[in-house]
Design a protein around this motif. Sequence first.
Motif, PDB file in Angstrom:
ATOM      1  N   LEU A 198       1.067  16.023   0.032  1.00  0.00           N
ATOM      2  CA  LEU A 198       1.466  14.630  -0.182  1.00  0.00           C
ATOM      3  C   LEU A 198       1.287  13.806   1.095  1.00  0.00           C
ATOM      4  CD1 LEU A 198       4.676  15.081  -2.381  1.00  0.00           C
ATOM      5  CD2 LEU A 198       2.411  14.354  -3.123  1.00  0.00           C
ATOM      6  N   ASP A 202      -1.323  10.646   1.244  1.00  0.00           N
ATOM      7  CA  ASP A 202      -0.780   9.305   1.430  1.00  0.00           C
ATOM      8  C   ASP A 202      -1.170   8.718   2.781  1.00  0.00           C
ATOM      9  OD1 ASP A 202       0.708   7.055   0.793  1.00  0.00           O
ATOM     10  OD2 ASP A 202       2.547   7.842   1.680  1.00  0.00           O
ATOM     11  N   SER A 238      -1.437   3.459  -8.387  1.00  0.00           N
ATOM     12  CA  SER A 238      -0.200   3.957  -7.784  1.00  0.00           C
ATOM     13  C   SER A 238       0.622   4.733  -8.806  1.00  0.00           C
ATOM     14  CB  SER A 238       0.638   2.791  -7.257  1.00  0.00           C
ATOM     15  OG  SER A 238      -0.057   2.089  -6.278  1.00  0.00           O
ATOM     16  N   THR A 239       0.687   4.204 -10.023  1.00  0.00           N
ATOM     17  CA  THR A 239       1.461   4.862 -11.077  1.00  0.00           C
ATOM     18  C   THR A 239       0.881   6.243 -11.382  1.00  0.00           C
ATOM     19  OG1 THR A 239       1.992   2.717 -12.003  1.00  0.00           O
ATOM     20  CG2 THR A 239       2.300   4.614 -13.440  1.00  0.00           C
ATOM     21  N   GLN A 241      -0.852   8.075  -9.365  1.00  0.00           N
ATOM     22  CA  GLN A 241      -0.582   8.915  -8.208  1.00  0.00           C
ATOM     23  C   GLN A 241       0.857   9.445  -8.253  1.00  0.00           C
ATOM     24  OE1 GLN A 241      -2.227   6.665  -4.924  1.00  0.00           O
ATOM     25  NE2 GLN A 241      -1.242   8.054  -3.496  1.00  0.00           N
ATOM     26  N   LEU A 242       1.797   8.567  -8.605  1.00  0.00           N
ATOM     27  CA  LEU A 242       3.200   8.956  -8.710  1.00  0.00           C
ATOM     28  C   LEU A 242       3.372  10.023  -9.786  1.00  0.00           C
ATOM     29  CD1 LEU A 242       6.213   8.626  -8.083  1.00  0.00           C
ATOM     30  CD2 LEU A 242       6.274   6.717  -9.681  1.00  0.00           C
ATOM     31  N   ALA A 245       2.265  13.298  -8.498  1.00  0.00           N
ATOM     32  CA  ALA A 245       3.216  13.870  -7.545  1.00  0.00           C
ATOM     33  C   ALA A 245       4.416  14.465  -8.274  1.00  0.00           C
ATOM     34  CB  ALA A 245       3.669  12.790  -6.559  1.00  0.00           C
ATOM     35  N   LEU A 249       5.607  18.327  -8.295  1.00  0.00           N
ATOM     36  CA  LEU A 249       6.970  18.703  -7.911  1.00  0.00           C
ATOM     37  C   LEU A 249       7.620  19.540  -9.009  1.00  0.00           C
ATOM     38  CD1 LEU A 249       9.112  18.256  -5.667  1.00  0.00           C
ATOM     39  CD2 LEU A 249      10.033  16.457  -7.103  1.00  0.00           C
TER      40      LEU A 249
END
Lengths: 265, 287
Positions: A198, A202, A238-239, A241-242, A245, A249
Amino acid sequence: MKRDWINLGLAAFVVLFFVFMLAPILIVVLVSFTSAGYVSFPIPGWSLKWFAHIFEYQPFIDALIVSIEIAIGATVLSCLIGVPAAIFLARSRSAWASGIMTFLLSPLSMPMIVIGFASLFFLSWLGVGISFAALLITHTVVCLPYIVRTVAGVYAGLPRSYEEAAAILGANPLLTFWHVTLPLIRPGIMAGSLFSFLTSFDNLPISYFFGSASTNTLPVVMLSYMENQFDPTIAALSTLQLALAVVALLIVDRVYGIDKMTVAG
Amino acid sequence: MSDTSLQQTLPSRRTRLLAPPLLALPAVLFLVVFFVLPLIDNGMRSVIANDGGFTLSRYASLLTDGFYLWIIAQTVLLSAGVTIISIIIGYPVAYFLVRKAGRFSGLIIFLLIAPLLTSIIMRTFGWQVLFARRGLVNNLLVDQLGILSAPLRLTNSPEIAIAALVHVLVPFMVLSIATVLQGIDTRLEESAKILGANRLRTFFEVTLPLSLDGIGTGAILVFMIANGSFVTLVLLGGGMQTLPLMIYQQFNTTRDFGMASAMSMILLVIAVFCLFLQLRLVRRKGA
């Protein structure tokens, strides 16, 4: 009675705090589903067109591939050199071992923009200027501390008896490492790798200096896109990518347990 | 019999003692070559004049010229401001998390860590959307409440850049303070109350002094990261000029690499000073 007011005030403050923490993130997720042709909130209607738009802009796709390759490469490289170091440092109590630990973690404390700027000139002098290799090396500098810290954290908490048992039963150090130590520290390696991935993915202040058509990472392309345009494509990206992630996780949590990770982190 | 087994264990013991330090060698060498040498090289570049001779003129102008001094001051003031705001906002949250949250503590920790999964670009973009011409705040002020007749130009103001930095850094502060609060023996607070101190006095004379270490750890961490922050300021800067932004500009437009190197060294000195404070704090805790 007075006590309750203080507690209520405190609770209200904490609620406001999380509104502050979550608002800028949730608003991006909502805007990524907008049907409008520009960034506005509240959104006039729902649509997935901005997600489709990501894939129509070739630089995003190229950069995404570079970012994934660099993040995986830097993480693997960090594990290869970081795990052995962590194993030694976790068990050593000497003063110079703690000095080495401080040194290995020190890239975390240095401004990334300085690391990026200085590395560009140094690596150019070495002949690997703006290249995939240069990007990989510099990302490894900032990923390594995460691996060392998490693996050393997990390993320090393990009893020596398992490895001693293996050694007494006749396993050589290599066999002991492979069959006993490695399985025991795997949660630390996974958690450290997740942080490392991450962090690399980033990273902008380092990648910025190594930018070229073939070495632009996703954040670099996003930044230059944002400097020229203000449309919901960035929100959609971005969404996405989130979401990735969160999935990563959840997988790590499913396999190794999130509590083990936070203890180590 | 015992003799041979002793001989068998001796060499293996020796290798077990000798081999481990070598395990750290690749990582140490890697960082010496690709982390320390570039920084030394950077330091050299900052003192080599364009004609190849030695010069300290860049440092002289950085540390005496009003323009540059103001940039250094802005960098430090911004980081200090972000740090102080993070303490003020973060302390109550940490206190609530440790003392009051109960079964909600898991949720609070999750909410603190979750934003770390989002990219820095996403969060910066979020602030732009909130304060954009057609964003949430202008929508409320103009269309919903009718307080204003025309949307405000809110993005690119120092206040929003500061808010965005606090947003990124305050979770570190909360977690640092919470760790220390967790370790405070609550019996000390109870004793103070039994001896007649009210809640406020107990807090200011017992709890707060005992948690200063946590505030210190968090403050150094937040200050250090704020000091090198770059993306947030490029996109939301609001005319602020800090060292990272100047390095970016020198590299991009002015292309005065010597000056950019000297600025990097100033930034580095501040970072090393923070690291030194951090180590001292950790060591004191250990003692």
